[in-house]
Design a protein around this motif. Structure first.
Motif, PDB file in Angstrom:
ATOM      1  N   ARG A 264      -1.825   8.868 -10.342  1.00 50.82           N
ATOM      2  CA  ARG A 264      -0.704   8.029 -10.768  1.00 50.82           C
ATOM      3  C   ARG A 264       0.046   7.510  -9.549  1.00 50.82           C
ATOM      4  O   ARG A 264      -0.021   8.097  -8.463  1.00 50.82           O
ATOM      5  CB  ARG A 264       0.250   8.846 -11.656  1.00 50.82           C
ATOM      6  N   GLU A 265       0.781   6.408  -9.762  1.00 50.39           N
ATOM      7  CA  GLU A 265       1.475   5.773  -8.635  1.00 50.39           C
ATOM      8  C   GLU A 265       2.433   6.761  -7.955  1.00 50.39           C
ATOM      9  O   GLU A 265       2.526   6.795  -6.724  1.00 50.39           O
ATOM     10  CB  GLU A 265       2.232   4.533  -9.125  1.00 50.39           C
ATOM     11  N   VAL A 266       3.099   7.610  -8.746  1.00 53.73           N
ATOM     12  CA  VAL A 266       4.067   8.542  -8.146  1.00 53.73           C
ATOM     13  C   VAL A 266       3.375   9.600  -7.294  1.00 53.73           C
ATOM     14  O   VAL A 266       4.018  10.267  -6.493  1.00 53.73           O
ATOM     15  CB  VAL A 266       4.923   9.256  -9.226  1.00 53.73           C
ATOM     16  N   GLU A 267       2.077   9.762  -7.500  1.00 49.75           N
ATOM     17  CA  GLU A 267       1.344  10.788  -6.735  1.00 49.75           C
ATOM     18  C   GLU A 267       0.779  10.263  -5.410  1.00 49.75           C
ATOM     19  O   GLU A 267       0.242  11.025  -4.614  1.00 49.75           O
ATOM     20  CB  GLU A 267       0.191  11.334  -7.587  1.00 49.75           C
ATOM     21  N   LEU A 268       0.894   8.948  -5.196  1.00 50.49           N
ATOM     22  CA  LEU A 268       0.367   8.385  -3.944  1.00 50.49           C
ATOM     23  C   LEU A 268       1.175   8.916  -2.762  1.00 50.49           C
ATOM     24  O   LEU A 268       2.391   9.059  -2.839  1.00 50.49           O
ATOM     25  CB  LEU A 268       0.455   6.853  -3.974  1.00 50.49           C
ATOM     26  N   LYS A 269       0.494   9.190  -1.657  1.00 53.03           N
ATOM     27  CA  LYS A 269       1.172   9.706  -0.467  1.00 53.03           C
ATOM     28  C   LYS A 269       1.876   8.582   0.288  1.00 53.03           C
ATOM     29  O   LYS A 269       2.872   8.781   0.958  1.00 53.03           O
ATOM     30  CB  LYS A 269       0.169  10.402   0.454  1.00 53.03           C
ATOM     31  N   THR A 270       1.282   7.395   0.229  1.00 54.75           N
ATOM     32  CA  THR A 270       1.951   6.202   0.759  1.00 54.75           C
ATOM     33  C   THR A 270       2.192   5.279  -0.421  1.00 54.75           C
ATOM     34  O   THR A 270       1.244   4.760  -1.001  1.00 54.75           O
ATOM     35  CB  THR A 270       1.074   5.504   1.818  1.00 54.75           C
ATOM     36  N   LYS A 271       3.445   5.132  -0.790  1.00 59.61           N
ATOM     37  CA  LYS A 271       3.742   4.305  -1.965  1.00 59.61           C
ATOM     38  C   LYS A 271       3.842   2.836  -1.577  1.00 59.61           C
ATOM     39  O   LYS A 271       4.452   2.507  -0.564  1.00 59.61           O
ATOM     40  CB  LYS A 271       5.049   4.761  -2.613  1.00 59.61           C
ATOM     41  N   PRO A 272       3.237   1.974  -2.379  1.00 57.51           N
ATOM     42  CA  PRO A 272       3.304   0.548  -2.033  1.00 57.51           C
ATOM     43  C   PRO A 272       4.705  -0.043  -2.228  1.00 57.51           C
ATOM     44  O   PRO A 272       5.414   0.335  -3.163  1.00 57.51           O
ATOM     45  CB  PRO A 272       2.306  -0.098  -3.013  1.00 57.51           C
ATOM     46  N   ASN A 273       5.091  -0.934  -1.317  1.00 57.97           N
ATOM     47  CA  ASN A 273       6.320  -1.723  -1.489  1.00 57.97           C
ATOM     48  C   ASN A 273       5.893  -3.081  -2.022  1.00 57.97           C
ATOM     49  O   ASN A 273       5.045  -3.734  -1.421  1.00 57.97           O
ATOM     50  CB  ASN A 273       7.013  -1.963  -0.141  1.00 57.97           C
ATOM     51  N   PHE A 274       6.463  -3.476  -3.136  1.00 54.16           N
ATOM     52  CA  PHE A 274       6.097  -4.766  -3.719  1.00 54.16           C
ATOM     53  C   PHE A 274       7.153  -5.814  -3.410  1.00 54.16           C
ATOM     54  O   PHE A 274       8.350  -5.541  -3.501  1.00 54.16           O
ATOM     55  CB  PHE A 274       5.956  -4.629  -5.241  1.00 54.16           C
ATOM     56  N   THR A 275       6.708  -6.997  -3.079  1.00 49.42           N
ATOM     57  CA  THR A 275       7.619  -8.116  -2.864  1.00 49.42           C
ATOM     58  C   THR A 275       7.145  -9.290  -3.700  1.00 49.42           C
ATOM     59  O   THR A 275       5.989  -9.724  -3.574  1.00 49.42           O
ATOM     60  CB  THR A 275       7.637  -8.538  -1.376  1.00 49.42           C
ATOM     61  N   THR A 276       8.033  -9.765  -4.564  1.00 47.43           N
ATOM     62  CA  THR A 276       7.702 -10.957  -5.346  1.00 47.43           C
ATOM     63  C   THR A 276       8.076 -12.180  -4.521  1.00 47.43           C
ATOM     64  O   THR A 276       9.190 -12.270  -4.012  1.00 47.43           O
ATOM     65  CB  THR A 276       8.464 -10.946  -6.682  1.00 47.43           C
ATOM     66  N   ILE A 277       7.123 -13.084  -4.383  1.00 47.20           N
ATOM     67  CA  ILE A 277       7.357 -14.255  -3.537  1.00 47.20           C
ATOM     68  C   ILE A 277       7.274 -15.526  -4.372  1.00 47.20           C
ATOM     69  O   ILE A 277       6.678 -15.538  -5.442  1.00 47.20           O
ATOM     70  CB  ILE A 277       6.341 -14.306  -2.381  1.00 47.20           C
ATOM     71  N   ASN A 278       7.896 -16.571  -3.852  1.00 46.61           N
ATOM     72  CA  ASN A 278       7.908 -17.857  -4.545  1.00 46.61           C
ATOM     73  C   ASN A 278       7.127 -18.868  -3.730  1.00 46.61           C
ATOM     74  O   ASN A 278       7.171 -18.848  -2.492  1.00 46.61           O
ATOM     75  CB  ASN A 278       9.343 -18.365  -4.680  1.00 46.61           C
ATOM     76  N   GLN A 279       6.437 -19.748  -4.461  1.00 43.90           N
ATOM     77  CA  GLN A 279       5.721 -20.787  -3.735  1.00 43.90           C
ATOM     78  C   GLN A 279       6.719 -21.643  -2.966  1.00 43.90           C
ATOM     79  O   GLN A 279       7.879 -21.770  -3.356  1.00 43.90           O
ATOM     80  CB  GLN A 279       4.883 -21.612  -4.695  1.00 43.90           C
ATOM     81  N   ARG A 280       6.281 -22.216  -1.909  1.00 40.25           N
ATOM     82  CA  ARG A 280       7.041 -23.105  -1.028  1.00 40.25           C
ATOM     83  C   ARG A 280       8.095 -22.374  -0.199  1.00 40.25           C
ATOM     84  O   ARG A 280       8.846 -22.991   0.521  1.00 40.25           O
ATOM     85  CB  ARG A 280       7.718 -24.233  -1.791  1.00 40.25           C
ATOM     86  N   GLU A 281       8.191 -21.028  -0.337  1.00 38.61           N
ATOM     87  CA  GLU A 281       9.165 -20.301   0.484  1.00 38.61           C
ATOM     88  C   GLU A 281       8.413 -19.478   1.520  1.00 38.61           C
ATOM     89  O   GLU A 281       7.822 -18.442   1.198  1.00 38.61           O
ATOM     90  CB  GLU A 281      10.031 -19.397  -0.408  1.00 38.61           C
ATOM     91  N   SER A 282       8.431 -19.950   2.747  1.00 41.43           N
ATOM     92  CA  SER A 282       7.705 -19.264   3.819  1.00 41.43           C
ATOM     93  C   SER A 282       8.411 -17.971   4.180  1.00 41.43           C
ATOM     94  O   SER A 282       9.627 -17.853   4.017  1.00 41.43           O
ATOM     95  CB  SER A 282       7.632 -20.155   5.063  1.00 41.43           C
ATOM     96  N   PHE A 283       7.649 -17.009   4.656  1.00 42.77           N
ATOM     97  CA  PHE A 283       8.236 -15.756   5.125  1.00 42.77           C
ATOM     98  C   PHE A 283       7.407 -15.241   6.291  1.00 42.77           C
ATOM     99  O   PHE A 283       6.278 -15.687   6.511  1.00 42.77           O
ATOM    100  CB  PHE A 283       8.335 -14.718   3.990  1.00 42.77           C
ATOM    101  N   ALA A 284       7.996 -14.301   7.023  1.00 40.49           N
ATOM    102  CA  ALA A 284       7.324 -13.800   8.231  1.00 40.49           C
ATOM    103  C   ALA A 284       6.737 -12.418   7.991  1.00 40.49           C
ATOM    104  O   ALA A 284       7.324 -11.588   7.295  1.00 40.49           O
ATOM    105  CB  ALA A 284       8.318 -13.743   9.380  1.00 40.49           C
ATOM    106  N   ILE A 285       5.559 -12.196   8.558  1.00 37.58           N
ATOM    107  CA  ILE A 285       5.004 -10.849   8.684  1.00 37.58           C
ATOM    108  C   ILE A 285       4.648 -10.722  10.162  1.00 37.58           C
ATOM    109  O   ILE A 285       3.750 -11.426  10.643  1.00 37.58           O
ATOM    110  CB  ILE A 285       3.747 -10.644   7.811  1.00 37.58           C
ATOM    111  N   ALA A 286       5.368  -9.850  10.860  1.00 35.57           N
ATOM    112  CA  ALA A 286       5.189  -9.706  12.315  1.00 35.57           C
ATOM    113  C   ALA A 286       5.220 -11.083  12.976  1.00 35.57           C
ATOM    114  O   ALA A 286       6.152 -11.852  12.740  1.00 35.57           O
ATOM    115  CB  ALA A 286       3.919  -8.924  12.624  1.00 35.57           C
ATOM    116  N   ASP A 287       4.173 -11.427  13.737  1.00 33.82           N
ATOM    117  CA  ASP A 287       4.188 -12.699  14.460  1.00 33.82           C
ATOM    118  C   ASP A 287       3.564 -13.845  13.658  1.00 33.82           C
ATOM    119  O   ASP A 287       3.279 -14.907  14.203  1.00 33.82           O
ATOM    120  CB  ASP A 287       3.478 -12.547  15.814  1.00 33.82           C
ATOM    121  N   ALA A 288       3.345 -13.624  12.349  1.00 26.78           N
ATOM    122  CA  ALA A 288       2.746 -14.671  11.507  1.00 26.78           C
ATOM    123  C   ALA A 288       3.765 -15.225  10.523  1.00 26.78           C
ATOM    124  O   ALA A 288       4.698 -14.528  10.116  1.00 26.78           O
ATOM    125  CB  ALA A 288       1.550 -14.106  10.745  1.00 26.78           C
ATOM    126  N   THR A 289       3.573 -16.487  10.155  1.00 27.91           N
ATOM    127  CA  THR A 289       4.386 -17.100   9.100  1.00 27.91           C
ATOM    128  C   THR A 289       3.471 -17.412   7.926  1.00 27.91           C
ATOM    129  O   THR A 289       2.408 -18.026   8.102  1.00 27.91           O
ATOM    130  CB  THR A 289       5.035 -18.406   9.603  1.00 27.91           C
TER     131      THR A 289
END
Ligand SMILES: [Zn+2]
Ligand SMILES: [Zn+2]
Length: 297
Positions: A120-145
């Motif tokens: 089950r999700e609660v049993e995962l040792k690394t729990k995922p972080n979810f981000t809901t994104i919208n089209q046309r809205e750019s965002f950064a991940i490290a050195d990438a856009t």
């Protein structure tokens, strides 16, 4: 920037001797930014071998961009091995689905329900972080856009442009170039066409001039015309058209039909290049995506 194909098959995984050269895993791409940040695009069955390769560099910080939640693009997610080990970081991005009114985390959590998966999700040792994104809205991940764009598929599907230090990649996810469903003499034709034009204009604006385009090329035009219009997939020819219109440097055909053997895939590819009268330069720049291939530029 580096890109490695871990899954290039559409719809369902197809292991076996007839697909061994191009691979049977469903959609999954690994992108490494210039700073070495791991960005994964789609979580098809190719995510499992990719995740095993990450065990050599624990702890990992992975960012997974989901184009859409059809099985062939998410089925590897429960088998992302670093999430069973503490100390890693898993960040998953995707769209809000206006039809089901669910965000990406709610949609994906179904996979880890008791009836479908033993952990089950609660049993995962690394729990995922979810981000809901919208089209046309750019965002950064490290050195990438990252720029998400809504493409054309039966469920909401985001194409992604990933840019890093002037280098650019665009992945369509599942995409059928939109066409007007009305006849030219129908009174709704023009209104529908203006909506399509506006939508296409934005898609094209983002895709224009990218270095590498990875595009849904599921069908031959003949297959497409035999009842597959509206299924949300492109053809070899539509991908070549996009690459030419948009001045793309390198094109990779992907989402290979599960019923197509390696030999049949190569034949369909060669026929498409001939039909579209590709010159030698284009023949070198337009390639079939193949599992295990890595490109760096
Ligand atoms: Zn698909
Ligand atoms: Zn799909």
């Amino acid at each position: 920037m580096k890109v490695k194909f871990w899954g290039v098959r559409g719809s369902i995984a197809t292991p076996g001797p007839s697909t061994v050269r191009y691979g049977g895993n469903t959609t999954c791409l690994e992108v490494r930014t210039d700073d070495g940040q791991v960005i994964i695009v789609d979580a098809g069955t190719g995510l499992h071998p990719l995740s095993l390769s990450l065990l050599a560099e624990l702890p990992v910080e992975a960012h997974v961009l989901i184009t859409h939640t059809h099985w062939d693009h998410i089925q590897g997610l429960p088998f992302f091995i670093p999430q069973f080990i503490p100390g890693n970081s898993l960040n998953i991005y995707g769209a809000f689905d206006p039809v089901t009114q669910k965000n990406i985390g709610e949609t994906l959590s179904v996979q880890l329900q008791y009836s479908y998966f033993p952990v089950r999700e609660v049993e995962l040792k690394t729990k995922p972080n979810f981000t809901t994104i919208n089209q046309r809205e750019s965002f950064a991940i490290a050195d990438a856009t990252i720029t998400p764009v809504m493409m054309n598929h039966p469920v909401i599907n985001l194409g992604y442009k990933i840019a890093c230090n002037g280098k650019t990649l665009f992945f369509t996810g599942d995409h059928e170039p939109p066409y007007n469903i009305y006849d030219r003499d129908d009174e709704s034709y023009e209104l529908y066409q203006s909506v399509l034009d506006e939508r296409n204009q934005f898609i094209y604006e983002v895709m224009r001039g990218v270095d590498v385009l990875v595009a849904d090329s599921s069908y031959t035009p003949e297959e497409y015309r035999s009842g597959k219009e509206g299924w949300g997939h492109g053809t070899f020819d539509s991908s070549i058209g996009m690459a030419r219109d948009l001045g793309v440097d390198q094109l990779f055909f992907t989402h290979h039909e599960p019923t197509r053997s390696d030999d049949a895939l190569e034949a369909a590819y060669r026929e498409a290049l001939d039909r579209c009268e590709c010159n030698n330069d284009e023949r070198a720049r337009f390639q079939l995506a193949r599992e295990g291939v890595e490109i760096e530029w």
